[in-house]
Scaffold this active site. Structure first.
Site, short mmCIF file in Angstrom:
data_model
loop_
_atom_site.label_atom_id
_atom_site.label_comp_id
_atom_site.label_asym_id
_atom_site.label_seq_id
_atom_site.Cartn_x
_atom_site.Cartn_y
_atom_site.Cartn_z
CG HIS A 9 -0.38 0.17 2.36
ND1 HIS A 9 0.20 1.24 3.04
CD2 HIS A 9 -0.03 -0.91 3.48
CE1 HIS A 9 0.84 1.01 4.23
NE2 HIS A 9 0.77 -0.51 4.38
CD GLU A 81 2.14 -5.68 8.32
OE1 GLU A 81 2.41 -6.69 8.10
OE2 GLU A 81 2.83 -4.63 7.77
#
Length: 190
Positions: A9, A81
């Site tokens: 990202h 994550e």
């Protein structure tokens, strides 16, 4: 064998400052928006048979700004994550002040995920992609998670994780090579 494209990202306020970000759902900074937008036109949505994204805002927004509409992206909880537990929002330098030599790759994470748990869920992503019979799969995810996925793909120990720094808004490719698996592109701006 399937090629797996990994997109980290774009920048967030916490990624810029080095704060561990797993469950905190941050949006992109202006720089992060520009990083994601720079991927548009360089990654052809039609070139990918399957597009997966972490459900976190920063990954979904990167996918959208890169030209992948929400109806084209499947949210994949396994791409979140590494869960940093008690270290959420804390920098590695601050952790090492209390625990000299600590890294996410070799130390424990109080209240968070173990390396074995991270390996198990990212191996599921790899197994799904590689066992799909598809030519190209695209995954929008996060720094430690995508590095861990790469180590799983290559069959390497997580202790090597710091050898694979991964910048925000970059493209990496896991690919077949001579009957095995290789890293064919890393940390690329395309």
């Amino acid at each position: 064998m399937t090629e797996i494209y990994l997109i980290r990202h774009g920048e967030t306020a916490w990624s810029r400052s080095g704060r561990h970000t797993s469950v905190t759902d941050l949006d992109l900074t202006e720089i992060g928006v520009r990083q994601a937008e720079s991927l548009k036109g360089r990654l052809d949505p039609a070139a990918f048979d399957l597009v997966l994204s972490s459900p976190r805002l920063r990954a979904r927004r990167t996918a959208e700004l890169a030209g992948f509409s929400a109806d084209r992206v499947e949210l994949c909880e396994d791409l979140v994550e590494w869960d940093y537990g008690d270290y959420e929002g804390v920098t590695s330098a601050d952790i090492r002040a209390e625990r000299p030599g600590w890294t996410i790759w070799t130390g424990d994470v109080p209240g968070g995920e173990t390396a074995e748990q991270v390996r198990a869920r990212l191996t599921r992503v790899i197994d799904r992609a590689a066992g799909s019979g598809l030519d190209r799969v695209l995954c929008f995810g996060h720094g430690h998670g995508l590095r861990a996925m790469t180590l799983c793909w290559l069959g390497l120990d997580f202790g090597l994780g710091d050898s694979f720094p991964l910048a925000t808004g970059t493209v990496s490719v896991l690919a077949p090579y001579k009957g095995g698996r290789a890293l064919s592109r890393w940390n690329s701006q395309l």
